[in-house]
Design a protein around this motif. Structure first.
Motif: not given
Length: 359
Positions: A121-132, A137-148, A167-171
């Motif tokens: 986001g400063v030196l290179i282009e950033d795609n925030p959608d990939l972060e979310s 995807t990780l929440a779905q694999e671990e069987g956790k509720s998707p974070p809002p 923050v997520l308190c998954w483990s």
């Protein structure tokens, strides 16, 4: 005296004071006799005397009210008092151990500064959608509720381990937390594809800083291997003398740990470091570390980044003069400590006004 004051205040003219001259000048021991005569004799003197006494009562007895402890000694000097700051103030960039006076003078000037850059986001282009998407995807694999959405915005810039455990308190198991953090990074790399593109104006600005011999550091919460490969692929590794990755720090933003560590590796004091970021978490972390912050409006609009010292759309909008002006402002040296306001413990008088609820 009371009668004289009352007469002057009411009749608006001074009483006539005739003086008897001494006939015999040889007699030096004889004193002058003065008599006071008022022009009006028909008016009673008692109301005038009472009014004069009231006026004398209203005059503040300053000498009686002033305590001895509050009086300043005659030998008091304002330079010796602790409440007055020393002038000129001490320069935090000064290093008396330097024996070369030219190097010491250069260090104390505003040109002695370091630049700390964020990566995405400063030196290179950033795609925030990939972060979310990677977290969902990780929440779905671990069987956790998707974070809002508001939780996903909160964990921006954090380390993966910090986000999973705090923050997520998954483990709370360290091994499980490291496993989830590693898996999340693999998902992000697969979604990203390893293609990096510099933002407009980033290459030109980095070249200007290098030509002016301003040391630069690169900071990111990505693993070192990923960061080193990305920097080498776009050909800007030679510009950065320091690279701080996720393995080097314990916590990510908004904790200023990685910025402070980068300043230590650059051998600069925090007050002479300028952080370049694109989020309010970066601004908060930089200011907590006593650093200046330049916000790049790549992901957020400019009005949301008003807490930064400077806000730009592209890095090439800045010049070295702008950075020197930021480095010259020592806000932490002159900003006074704010005192907490004490609430008035006195009970407020009760109101006698009744409220009629009947309509």
């Amino acid at each position: 005296m009371a009668e004289a004051v009352g007469a002057v205040s009411l009749f608006s003219h001074r009483p006539s004071i005739p003086r008897n001259s001494v006939k015999n000048e040889a007699k030096t021991t004889q004193k002058l006799q003065t008599t006071v005569r008022f022009p009006v004799k028909t008016m009673s003197v008692f109301p005038i005397k009472a009014l004069a006494m009231e006026l004398t009562k209203e005059m503040p007895a300053y000498k009686n009210k002033k305590k001895k402890d509050e009086r300043l000694p005659r030998t008091w000097n304002y330079l010796d008092s602790g409440s007055v700051e020393k002038w000129p103030p001490e320069n935090k960039a000064d290093k008396p151990s330097l024996h070369n006076p030219l190097l010491r003078q250069e260090r104390m000037g505003c040109g002695w500064l370091g630049a700390i850059f964020e990566w995405e986001g400063v030196l290179i282009e950033d795609n925030p959608d990939l972060e979310s998407q990677s977290w969902l995807t990780l929440a779905q694999e671990e069987g956790k509720s998707p974070p809002p959405a508001f939780v996903l915005r909160r964990i921006e810039g954090m380390k993966n381990e910090q986000a999973v455990s705090e923050v997520l308190c998954w483990s709370r198991d360290p091994a499980q937390v490291r496993k989830m953090a590693s898996r999340r990074e693999e998902i992000f790399k697969a979604l990203h594809g390893g293609v990096y593109r510099l933002r407009d104006g980033s290459q030109e600005f980095v070249n200007v800083l290098m030509n002016n011999k301003i040391p630069m550091a690169l900071v990111s919460t990505r693993p070192r291997e990923t960061l080193e490969n990305a920097v080498g692929s776009i050909g800007i590794r030679k510009f950065f003398s320091v690279i701080v990755a996720s393995e080097d720090v314990h916590r990510g933003k908004p904790d200023p740990e990685m910025f402070v560590y980068a300043a230590q590796l650059l051998d600069f004091i925090p007050e002479r470091c300028i952080v370049f970021g694109n989020s309010n978490q970066t601004i908060e972390a930089a200011h907590d570390g006593k650093m200046k912050c330049v916000a790049v409006a790549s992901k957020h609009p400019m009005y949301e980044l008003g807490a930064a010292d400077l806000v730009v759309r592209r890095l090439d909008e800045l010049s070295v003069i702008d950075l020197k002006k930021l480095a010259a402002v020592e806000l932490t040296e002159f900003e006074p400590e704010l005192e907490m306001e004490r609430e008035d413990e006195r009970e407020l008088p009760s109101s006698n006004v009744a409220v009629d609820d009947f309509f």
